[in-house]
Design a protein around this motif. Structure first.
Motif, PDB file in Angstrom:
ATOM      1  N   PHE A  50       3.730   5.685  -5.568  1.00 33.21           N
ATOM      2  CA  PHE A  50       3.593   5.662  -7.032  1.00 33.21           C
ATOM      3  C   PHE A  50       2.611   6.730  -7.510  1.00 33.21           C
ATOM      4  CE2 PHE A  50       1.211   4.029 -10.731  1.00 33.21           C
ATOM      5  CZ  PHE A  50       2.239   4.032 -11.663  1.00 33.21           C
ATOM      6  N   LEU A  51       1.533   6.926  -6.756  1.00 33.41           N
ATOM      7  CA  LEU A  51       0.540   7.937  -7.142  1.00 33.41           C
ATOM      8  C   LEU A  51       1.019   9.348  -6.841  1.00 33.41           C
ATOM      9  CD1 LEU A  51      -2.720   6.181  -5.860  1.00 33.41           C
ATOM     10  CD2 LEU A  51      -1.986   6.449  -8.226  1.00 33.41           C
ATOM     11  N   VAL A  66       4.373  10.531  -6.554  1.00 32.35           N
ATOM     12  CA  VAL A  66       5.615  11.013  -7.175  1.00 32.35           C
ATOM     13  C   VAL A  66       5.385  11.864  -8.433  1.00 32.35           C
ATOM     14  CG1 VAL A  66       7.658  10.215  -8.449  1.00 32.35           C
ATOM     15  CG2 VAL A  66       7.157   9.305  -6.175  1.00 32.35           C
ATOM     16  N   PRO A  67       4.510  11.454  -9.354  1.00 35.12           N
ATOM     17  CA  PRO A  67       4.315  12.298 -10.550  1.00 35.12           C
ATOM     18  C   PRO A  67       3.861  13.721 -10.205  1.00 35.12           C
ATOM     19  CG  PRO A  67       3.368  10.133 -10.910  1.00 35.12           C
ATOM     20  CD  PRO A  67       3.734  10.186  -9.469  1.00 35.12           C
ATOM     21  N   PHE A  68       3.031  13.876  -9.180  1.00 35.86           N
ATOM     22  CA  PHE A  68       2.574  15.217  -8.817  1.00 35.86           C
ATOM     23  C   PHE A  68       3.710  16.039  -8.206  1.00 35.86           C
ATOM     24  CE2 PHE A  68      -1.307  12.594  -8.571  1.00 35.86           C
ATOM     25  CZ  PHE A  68      -2.036  13.232  -9.555  1.00 35.86           C
ATOM     26  N   ILE A  69       4.554  15.376  -7.414  1.00 34.60           N
ATOM     27  CA  ILE A  69       5.721  16.086  -6.874  1.00 34.60           C
ATOM     28  C   ILE A  69       6.647  16.513  -8.009  1.00 34.60           C
ATOM     29  CG2 ILE A  69       7.778  15.827  -5.431  1.00 34.60           C
ATOM     30  CD1 ILE A  69       6.182  13.947  -3.654  1.00 34.60           C
ATOM     31  N   ALA A  70       6.848  15.610  -8.970  1.00 28.93           N
ATOM     32  CA  ALA A  70       7.699  15.940 -10.108  1.00 28.93           C
ATOM     33  C   ALA A  70       7.127  17.116 -10.896  1.00 28.93           C
ATOM     34  CB  ALA A  70       7.849  14.714 -11.008  1.00 28.93           C
ATOM     35  N   LEU A  71       5.797  17.135 -11.036  1.00 28.76           N
ATOM     36  CA  LEU A  71       5.174  18.250 -11.769  1.00 28.76           C
ATOM     37  C   LEU A  71       5.390  19.575 -11.033  1.00 28.76           C
ATOM     38  CD1 LEU A  71       1.867  18.213 -13.633  1.00 28.76           C
ATOM     39  CD2 LEU A  71       2.207  20.026 -11.981  1.00 28.76           C
ATOM     40  N   LEU A  72       5.251  19.546  -9.713  1.00 25.03           N
ATOM     41  CA  LEU A  72       5.438  20.777  -8.934  1.00 25.03           C
ATOM     42  C   LEU A  72       6.872  21.272  -9.023  1.00 25.03           C
ATOM     43  CD1 LEU A  72       3.345  19.941  -5.733  1.00 25.03           C
ATOM     44  CD2 LEU A  72       2.755  21.535  -7.562  1.00 25.03           C
ATOM     45  N   THR A  73       7.824  20.350  -9.027  1.00 26.96           N
ATOM     46  CA  THR A  73       9.230  20.771  -9.114  1.00 26.96           C
ATOM     47  C   THR A  73       9.594  21.257 -10.517  1.00 26.96           C
ATOM     48  OG1 THR A  73       9.892  18.492  -9.608  1.00 26.96           O
ATOM     49  CG2 THR A  73       9.936  19.178  -7.293  1.00 26.96           C
ATOM     50  N   ALA A  83       0.836  -1.207   0.000  1.00 29.63           N
ATOM     51  CA  ALA A  83       0.000   0.000   0.000  1.00 29.63           C
ATOM     52  C   ALA A  83       0.867   1.252   0.000  1.00 29.63           C
ATOM     53  CB  ALA A  83      -0.918  -0.013   1.221  1.00 29.63           C
ATOM     54  N   LEU A  84       1.988   1.205   0.736  1.00 24.19           N
ATOM     55  CA  LEU A  84       2.900   2.347   0.756  1.00 24.19           C
ATOM     56  C   LEU A  84       3.505   2.588  -0.623  1.00 24.19           C
ATOM     57  CD1 LEU A  84       4.386   4.506   2.385  1.00 24.19           C
ATOM     58  CD2 LEU A  84       6.150   2.789   2.910  1.00 24.19           C
TER      59      LEU A  84
END
Length: 275
Positions: free
Chosen positions: A34-35, A37-44, A28-29
């Motif tokens: 996985f869900l 990381v892409p949003f963090i990458a987008l923010l950076t 679950a972690l």
């Protein structure tokens, strides 16, 4: 008194909190990361100093405004069409019910481009219905109406499946009692069924609006990409991705924020309101 306390202690000793395997927690972690990381990458990846200029360009404002308007209309249409369809599927037994369910679910699983081609074959200028509408001067393809139809087509299954699932879990106990006491069909529907539907309707509305807001494939195939007319936010992001990646990332942030806001309004309310 001693016997009561002893009985209470025995009950407390027998209360067991269910546990799940540790490996399940680990998986679950991984799923959560996985869900996320892409949003963090987008923010950076956002150039924050240029963000206001990117978001206030005329094309971005037109696309966002068009997306909000068409997604709202598509959601309202899905409510009007989806509530009766879900009721029929959940509360009646008729020949072809399973086939009807399959028809409802097909837009969920086919590629959006295929949905756009199907809509073109139905409502395009030379389509099954569009050909007759053209005689009356009504053109749907490559118009804002086409955007709404595309969004409705792909989002309606979310409304129907959510409501049907909610009706199945709620059961028909209260409706049976009401009608056994002489309540009319309409009174039972308006005073019992509709209130029971409220939580499912809210969830279905959120899912439907989010799906309509993010619709891309069927829209670009059936409605094209005309600024201010059919170019919704996902199309604007796709086009910006080819020429201005920074703008595409900034516009993506807007859609994510709108989606988060919609979900927050729907699900994170005071418990008294949810009940």
């Amino acid at each position: 008194m001693t016997g009561v306390n002893s009985s209470r202690r025995q009950r407390q000793q027998h209360v067991v909190t269910p546990r799940i395997p540790a490996v399940t927690m680990a998986i679950a972690l991984v799923a959560g990361v996985f869900l996320l990381v892409p949003f963090i990458a987008l923010l950076t990846g956002i150039t924050w100093t240029e963000l206001p200029a990117l978001l206030t360009s005329q094309s971005a404002v037109d696309a966002l405004w068009l997306s909000l308007r068409t997604a709202t209309v598509a959601t309202l249409i899905c409510i009007v069409l989806g509530v009766p369809l879900a009721l029929v599927l959940a509360r009646t037994d008729f020949p072809g019910r399973n086939l009807t369910r399959v028809i409802v679910l097909v837009p969920l699983v086919i590629p959006p481009v295929v949905a756009g081609i199907a809509l073109t074959e139905a409502f395009g200028r030379r389509g099954l219905i569009g050909e007759h509408l053209s005689v009356w001067g009504i053109e749907i393809a490559f118009s804002t109406t086409a955007v709404v139809l595309a969004q409705t087509f792909v989002a309606l299954p979310f409304m129907v499946t959510t409501l049907e699932s909610h009706l199945a879990s709620a059961g028909q106990h209260y409706e049976r009692i009401a009608q056994s006491l002489g309540a009319s069909t309409w009174r039972t529907f308006s005073t019992i069924t509709l209130p029971l539907l409220r939580p499912g309707l809210l969830s279905g509305t959120v899912l439907t609006f989010a799906r309509a807001l993010g619709e891309f494939g069927a829209t670009i195939t059936f409605a094209g990409s005309l600024q201010g007319t059919t170019r919704t936010m996902p199309l604007e992001i796709y086009l910006a991705r080819e020429t201005d990646p920074d703008s595409a990332v900034a516009l993506s942030l807007v859609l994510i924020l709108v989606a988060v806001l919609v979900i927050a309004v729907a699900y994170f309310r005071p418990s008294t309101q949810r009940s």
